[in-house]
Design an enzyme around this catalytic site. Structure first.
Site, short mmCIF file in Angstrom:
data_model
loop_
_atom_site.label_atom_id
_atom_site.label_comp_id
_atom_site.label_asym_id
_atom_site.label_seq_id
_atom_site.Cartn_x
_atom_site.Cartn_y
_atom_site.Cartn_z
N HIS A 138 2.51 8.45 0.89
CA HIS A 138 2.21 9.02 -0.43
C HIS A 138 1.55 7.96 -1.31
O HIS A 138 1.70 6.77 -1.06
CB HIS A 138 3.50 9.53 -1.09
CG HIS A 138 4.08 10.71 -0.40
ND1 HIS A 138 4.93 10.59 0.68
CD2 HIS A 138 3.90 12.04 -0.60
CE1 HIS A 138 5.26 11.80 1.11
NE2 HIS A 138 4.65 12.70 0.34
N TYR A 151 -0.44 2.94 -2.55
CA TYR A 151 -0.47 3.74 -1.33
C TYR A 151 0.71 3.27 -0.50
O TYR A 151 0.66 2.21 0.13
CB TYR A 151 -1.79 3.55 -0.59
CG TYR A 151 -2.95 4.25 -1.25
CD1 TYR A 151 -3.33 5.53 -0.85
CD2 TYR A 151 -3.64 3.67 -2.30
CE1 TYR A 151 -4.39 6.19 -1.47
CE2 TYR A 151 -4.69 4.31 -2.93
CZ TYR A 151 -5.05 5.57 -2.50
OH TYR A 151 -6.10 6.22 -3.12
N CYS A 152 1.79 4.03 -0.52
CA CYS A 152 3.05 3.71 0.13
C CYS A 152 3.03 4.37 1.51
O CYS A 152 3.24 5.57 1.63
CB CYS A 152 4.18 4.22 -0.75
SG CYS A 152 5.80 3.66 -0.28
N MET A 153 2.76 3.58 2.54
CA MET A 153 2.50 4.11 3.87
C MET A 153 3.67 3.89 4.82
O MET A 153 4.43 2.94 4.67
CB MET A 153 1.25 3.45 4.46
CG MET A 153 -0.01 3.61 3.60
SD MET A 153 -0.61 5.31 3.50
CE MET A 153 0.04 5.83 1.93
#
Length: 175
Positions: A138, A151-153
């Site tokens: 997200h 951008y938390c991947m």
């Protein structure tokens, strides 16, 4: 990142998008059969993250090549299914969340951002791989300058390619 939850569309539909990104990569949607075949090489957790919008536990993530979530090496992160370059270590930062975090993608056309209301009290923006439609994580508006994006991947949705090693072909072929 939140708990895994079902969403309306399990894989994003790519419409009205260029077939080649500004950095020269083919972003045409991969055939479904190729996506499923490549997913067979992933662990159950990696498949769940990529294909079912799952989430790895914070501070435990490992990329498909075995790099830890807090990897400090220089290089490029590509999609675990598509091999599309998604994020550069040059844009990575320690967000303290336990997931690999970046303030921008390598090319904005390499990711799709889609509204995610799978948690009713916490609407978010889901990030998908433009070539495969795989769930990556997200994006939030609490990152550092210059974009203020985070951008938390999921590490499980990525493969790390160290600096100096060749990147995947810009124009992939599917057999």
């Amino acid at each position: 990142m939140g708990a895994a939850a079902s969403k309306t569309t399990p894989m994003a539909q790519v419409t009205d998008r260029p077939k080649v990104s500004s950095s020269g990569y083919d972003i045409t949607r991969m055939p479904a059969a190729v996506i499923q075949e490549r997913a067979k090489a992933l662990t159950p957790l990696q498949r769940n993250v990529a294909l079912n919008s799952g989430t790895e536990v914070a501070f435990t993530g490992v990329t498909v090549d075995g790099s830890p979530h807090d990897n400090k090496r220089r290089g490029v992160y590509v999609g675990s299914i598509s091999d599309l370059p998604l994020f550069s270590s040059d844009h990575k930062f320690d967000s303290g969340t336990g997931w690999p975090s970046f303030y921008q993608p390598i090319d904005p056309l390499h990711v799709i951002e889609e509204r995610d209301t799978s948690i009713p009290f916490m609407p978010r923006v889901e990030v998908l791989d433009a070539r495969s439609g795989a769930h990556l994580g997200h994006v939030f508006n609490d990152g550092p300058p210059p974009t203020r994006k985070r951008y938390c991947m999921n590490a499980a949705a990525l493969r790390f390619i160290p600096e100096g090693e060749p990147l995947p072909d810009k124009q992939p072929t599917y057999e």
